[in-house]
Design an enzyme around this catalytic site. Structure first.
Site, short mmCIF file in Angstrom:
data_model
loop_
_atom_site.label_atom_id
_atom_site.label_comp_id
_atom_site.label_asym_id
_atom_site.label_seq_id
_atom_site.Cartn_x
_atom_site.Cartn_y
_atom_site.Cartn_z
N GLN A 222 0.83 -1.21 0.00
CA GLN A 222 0.00 0.00 0.00
C GLN A 222 0.86 1.26 0.00
O GLN A 222 0.34 2.36 -0.12
CB GLN A 222 -0.91 0.01 1.24
CG GLN A 222 -1.90 -1.14 1.27
CD GLN A 222 -2.72 -1.20 2.53
OE1 GLN A 222 -2.91 -2.27 3.09
NE2 GLN A 222 -3.24 -0.08 3.00
N ARG A 369 -8.63 -0.65 8.24
CA ARG A 369 -9.52 0.50 8.12
C ARG A 369 -9.69 1.20 9.45
O ARG A 369 -10.81 1.40 9.91
CB ARG A 369 -10.88 0.04 7.65
CG ARG A 369 -10.96 -0.20 6.15
CD ARG A 369 -12.38 -0.57 5.78
NE ARG A 369 -12.71 -0.02 4.48
CZ ARG A 369 -13.49 -0.63 3.59
NH1 ARG A 369 -14.01 -1.79 3.85
NH2 ARG A 369 -13.77 -0.06 2.45
N CYS A 370 -8.58 1.55 10.11
CA CYS A 370 -8.74 2.06 11.46
C CYS A 370 -8.19 3.46 11.65
O CYS A 370 -8.36 4.05 12.70
CB CYS A 370 -8.02 1.14 12.44
SG CYS A 370 -6.23 1.22 12.23
N GLU A 739 -12.53 4.55 5.74
CA GLU A 739 -12.53 3.84 7.00
C GLU A 739 -13.73 4.14 7.88
O GLU A 739 -13.99 3.42 8.84
CB GLU A 739 -11.23 4.16 7.75
CG GLU A 739 -10.06 3.71 6.92
CD GLU A 739 -8.73 4.02 7.53
OE1 GLU A 739 -8.63 5.03 8.23
OE2 GLU A 739 -7.79 3.26 7.31
#
Ligand code: FES
Ligand code: FES
Lengths: 785, 173
Positions: A222, A369-370, A739
């Site tokens: 990523q 996704r935090c 997110e």
């Protein structure tokens, strides 16, 4: 910078344009890591520890080397000779690449086998003989802190399993507010250990060329530029001789941010064998050794008035980081952005403490996704607000209304120091309540309860903090967290945009094309977006923590505006007028008051290469590095409605409404898709996922028959809607959304279940809320089936 | 040690000498070079490897290549004909039925297999038909919508007549 957009019928921003990247995925032409095959390529398999904590007595490579096709066996000792046995983590710790002396978690990397085929590599790995001497295991983070606990990290100076303590807020003011409080609630809340589990596992191909001293690393990443810099630092290769290519990525969710030991060993393997080396992990390796998420043991207290005015928040967290402190957070914030836990409310004081602890488990913590621990923070405060409502016998929507930050108080400075950019919270709350028919649902619930039926309504009003970040606050290993875009407009008026981010399904090839098309008056079809190759893309920190639109999206817009400024000069030359006589209308420059005298970007681009104004540098290109002035604060109101089967304890999510406010929306279709996906992850976390270990540190959740992912059958039908409060400091007003649904939804699910059971005295249930947990609660409460 | 097998994939015959332990999915990806069929797990859980074998959707990671000797297989690469997308591909594009694209080939094949035996499925039937296929990105809602939309297009025959050609980024409906 203003949030107003170019007024133009040529509007592509905000349109649900079909994705430009889809045709290749739909026809099987996507090119993911494992699809790449290089000439003479070798394969790598990793030997992993069966023990959670043990000394390595000996490793015998010989039987593996005797397996036909095996080219090399690499151990920690071999790496030690090269100075590569340990690598720095993103959080200031160091981590073993291959175990030296001892292993610290089950499935830890112990040796690697390189062979001419995948099968030979696995045969070789099975043949490596490792003798272990088991050591006492620490699984429970609280036990890890006891004085007689075995010390796990003997390599460290500090002989303790306590890694660090982080404090935020004002302790004295908080203690005072609690001492004076009319009402105090307190609860222990755990956010389980979960895993992002992208459908494509992690992997790489390391291709080192001895003659050129050049490394090409194809890798599921990523953040390809960050990998390049880390590799340069770890492997001591000159950075310009490293090219990192992140091909199509089959989902990441934070799992593909860290540099994993397998990548470093593959690089060494390629150097040793002179061949490209491919390593693709199995699902078990993915779930058991790559970065997990959360595992926060939190104690929360709220001080409030009897009327329900919140005053202060106190939080203490024990964070289980596993064997190495390797969580991917910006350098300055050891607990990430967890101190956003005062949420959407007007707390006057807060004090937050996090103690991080080593245990015999795989490292990680920040993923899925935090946005750097915002998920834990949001879950905590939204759960706590419901507990306070229950304590005060107040409607949870009313309690929130009373405490939400009023629209005229923005920018709002939170007691832990964050400055929320914009919001109209009360409007969003009312909008969501009306949309779902809150009053009627409460009425229905009362009627059902009178009949003995179980129905619950759960609200979560979360505030996110994303878009890392202003470089004054955010860096990774010292590298500032800005992001970048480079645009080249070709002579025929078509453009290529390259960015420092790397999408994994978020639709960047479309949304960035929309941004640039909008700003330059082009069709999105004529804008090619490219990411993921460090040789061509400008430097950037990558895609995670919902940062792409807030950073690279902004960079793309600003870069296009820089091009437009040059285009204005060329337009003036072509139209034989002064620059200030021109205005930008409908995607073209026209002479003020003479709309028929105009030029398009195509004409301007052609002139930039064929007929540039005298004295002006030819060409039409620009690069922009965007350092956001602040973070963005997307928020939303999520409402879940559940029915519970009294006999089985099964929770049915009847309805789920997500009203998101992520500021300006670039492509509503893509935003909705992001929300659907994140809600489904939140649903899974709330009801089915927890990575658990037995007392010997054996991981009991190592594949998809144990780590449950919801299928199309269980997944609820999602309802989505939006309010739009643009970010005042983002050039397009956008805030980012990837997110939010994972951050906001777990509390809504849990609040709904607790609400359905609150009349039985239930105040809190830890996730995952399994059927069995609910069934036991019902039986203990003496509820008949 | 090797076994000689012949498998027809998307109408093309592939013959090869294979190890008995070679999985069908590896045969498809590495021997036939059709990498559209993906691998997402080790436990027959995810469906990323779904292909149609003799008319039925199967998980190609759960079958040895030697077991497929003499079989007819269809993979995602065989869906588009003469540069024209299959209605289910058009529908996934139009309804945003994919994000990272990793589950997509398996989803498409599971969807095609469903529509071939049931041209007019209900939403529940679609959800059941793809319950062996995991998606981490979409939450399934748009996948379900895509398959229902494909059914509609196939019933109308509209998919063949009026689709958008590969490569255009025109606005979705
Ligand atoms: S690869 Fe997961 S089911 Fe075949
Ligand atoms: S689109 Fe990514 S797994 Fe389905």
């Amino acid at each position: 910078m203003s949030a107003t957009l170019t007024e133009s019928p040529h509007r592509v921003l905000g349109q649900p344009i079909k994705r430009k990247e889809d045709p290749r995925f739909l026809t099987g032409q996507g090119r993911y890591l494992d699809d790449i095959k290089l000439p003479n390529m070798a394969y790598m398999a990793i030997v992993r520890s069966p023990y959670a904590h043990a000394r390595i007595v000996s490793i015998n490579k010989e039987p593996a080397l005797a397996v036909p096709g095996v080219l090399a066996v690499i151990t920690g000792e071999d790496l030690e000779k090269l100075g590569l046995a340990w690598m720095p983590t993103l959080n200031g710790d160091q981590q073993m690449v291959l175990a030296v002396g001892k292993v610290l978690f089950q499935y830890q990397e112990v040796a690697a086998v390189i062979a001419t085929s995948r099968e030979a590599a696995y045969d070789g790995a099975a043949a490596v003989e490792v003798e272990y001497d088991p050591l006492p295991v620490v699984v429970d983070p609280f036990k890890a802190l006891e004085p007689d606990a075995p010390i796990l990290r003997e390599d460290r100076k500090e002989k303790t399993n306590h890694i660090w303590r982080w404090e935020s807020g004002d302790k004295a003011a908080t203690d005072k507010a609690f001492a004076e409080a009319e009402v105090v609630i307190k609860e222990k809340i755990r956010f389980p250990r979960v895993h992002p589990a992208p459908l494509e596992p992690c992997g790489c191909i390391a291709d080192y060329n001895r003659t050129k001293n050049h490394l090409t690393l194809y890798v599921t990443s990523q953040a390809p530029h960050a990998y390049r810099t880390v590799l340069a630092m770890v492997a001591k290769l000159p950075e310009h001789q490293i090219r990192v290519i992140s091909p199509d990525v089959g989902g990441g969710f934070g799992n593909k941010v860290p540099v994993y030991p397998g990548y470093v060993v593959a690089v060494v393997g390629s150097m040793l064998t002179g061949r490209p080396v491919k390593w693709v992990e199995t699902r078990t390796e993915n779930l058991a050794s790559t970065h997990f998420a959360r595992d926060y043991h939190m104690t929360v207290e709220i001080a409030a008035t009897r009327e329900g005015q919140v005053k202060a928040l106190r939080v203490h967290t024990v964070a289980d980081h596993g064997a190495f402190d390797a969580q991917a957070v910006p350098s300055k914030w050891p607990a990430g952005l967890f101190n956003i836990c005062t949420g959407s409310y007007t707390f006057e004081a807060a004090h937050v403490v996090v103690d991080a602890v080593y245990t015999n488990k795989a490292p990680g913590g920040v993923a899925h996704r935090c946005s750097f621990r915002v998920t834990e923070a949001s879950y905590l405060i939204e759960r706590a607000m419901d507990i306070l409502a229950q304590e005060l016998k107040m409607d949870p929507a009313e309690l929130r209304r009373k405490n939400l930050i009023p629209a005229d108080k923005f920018p709002w400075k939170s007691p832990t120091g964050w400055v929320y950019d914009s919001g109209n919270y009360h409007h969003t709350l009312d909008y969501a309540l009306n949309l779902i028919g809150y009053k009627e649902l409460r009425k229905e619930q009362a009627e059902k309860r009178a009949r003995g039926e179980l129905m619950g309504i759960g609200i979560s009003f979360f505030t996110e903090i994303v878009g890392a970040g202003p470089s004054k606050h955010f860096d990774i290993l010292g590298i500032k967290m800005f992001d970048s875009a480079e645009i080249r407009v070709h002579p025929t008026g078509k453009a290529i945009v390259r960015l420092g981010t790397r999408h994994q399904g978020q639709g960047h090839e479309t949304t960035y094309a929309q941004i640039v098309a909008e700003e330059l008056g082009l069709s999105p079809d004529d804008v090619l977006v490219e990411e993921g190759d460090t040789d061509t893309a400008p430097y950037g920190l990558g895609t995670y923590a919902s940062r792409s639109t807030p950073t690279s999206g902004a960079a793309a817009a600003m870069c296009a505006r820089r091009i437009r400024e040059k285009a204005r000069k060329i337009a003036a030359h072509l139209l034989e007028c002064g620059e200030h006589d021109l205005e930008w209308v409908d995607g073209r420059f026209q002479v003020k008051g003479a709309p028929h005298q105009s030029v398009t970007m195509q004409q301007i681009a052609f002139a930039a290469y064929t007929n540039p104004p005298p004295g002006l540098e030819p060409g039409l290109e620009a690069t922009f590095y965007y350092d956001p002035p602040n973070l963005t604060f997307p928020y939303g109101c999520y409402i879940a409605v559940v029915d519970i089967d009294k006999g089985t304890g099964e929770v049915k999510v009847r309805r789920f409404l997500a009203v998101d406010d992520c500021g300006t929306i670039i492509n509503p279709m893509i935003v909705q898709g992001q929300v659907h996906g994140g809600l489904t992850e939140g649903f899974a976390i709330a009801f089915m996922q927890d990575i658990v270990f037995d007392e010997n540190g054996n991981n009991l959740v190592t594949n998809f028959t144990e780590y449950m992912l919801p299928t199309a059958v269980e997944t609820p039908r999602w309802e989505t809607a939006h309010t739009v409060t643009p970010s005042p400091h983002h050039p397009l007003g956008a805030k980012g959304v990837g997110e939010s649904p994972n951050v906001g939804s777990p509390a809504a699910f849990v609040n709904a279940v607790v609400d359905a059971l609150s009349h039985l005295g239930v105040r809190h249930i830890d996730m995952p809320i399994t059927r069995e947990k609910v069934w036991r609660i019902l039986r203990n409460a003496g509820i008949d089936e | 040690m090797g076994h000689r097998i012949a498998v027809t994939i998307n109408g093309q015959r592939y013959e090869a000498e294979v190890e008995p332990r070679l999985l069908l999915v590896h045969f498809i990806r590495e021997v036939a070079g059709l990498t559209g069929t993906h691998i997402g797990c080790d436990t027959t859980s995810c469906g990323a490897c779904t292909v149609i074998l003799n008319g039925k959707p199967i998980k190609s990671c759960t079958m040895f290549a030697v077991q497929a000797d003499g079989c007819e297989i269809r993979t995602v690469e065989g869906l588009a004909q003469n540069g024209e997308l299959h209605p289910i591909q058009k529908a996934f594009w139009e309804c945003h039925g994919l994000q990272c694209g990793y589950c997509t080939p398996g989803m498409l094949m599971a969807g095609v297999a469903l529509l071939e035996r049931n041209p007019n499925p209900t939403e529940e039937e679609v959800r059941r038909a793809i319950s062996g296929n995991l998606c981490r990105c979409t939450g399934y809602q748009n996948i379900v919508k895509s398959i229902l939309r494909a059914a509609e297009m196939m019933r109308e025959g509209a998919g063949v007549a009026s689709g958008s050609p590969v490569g255009s980024g025109s606005p979705a409906q």
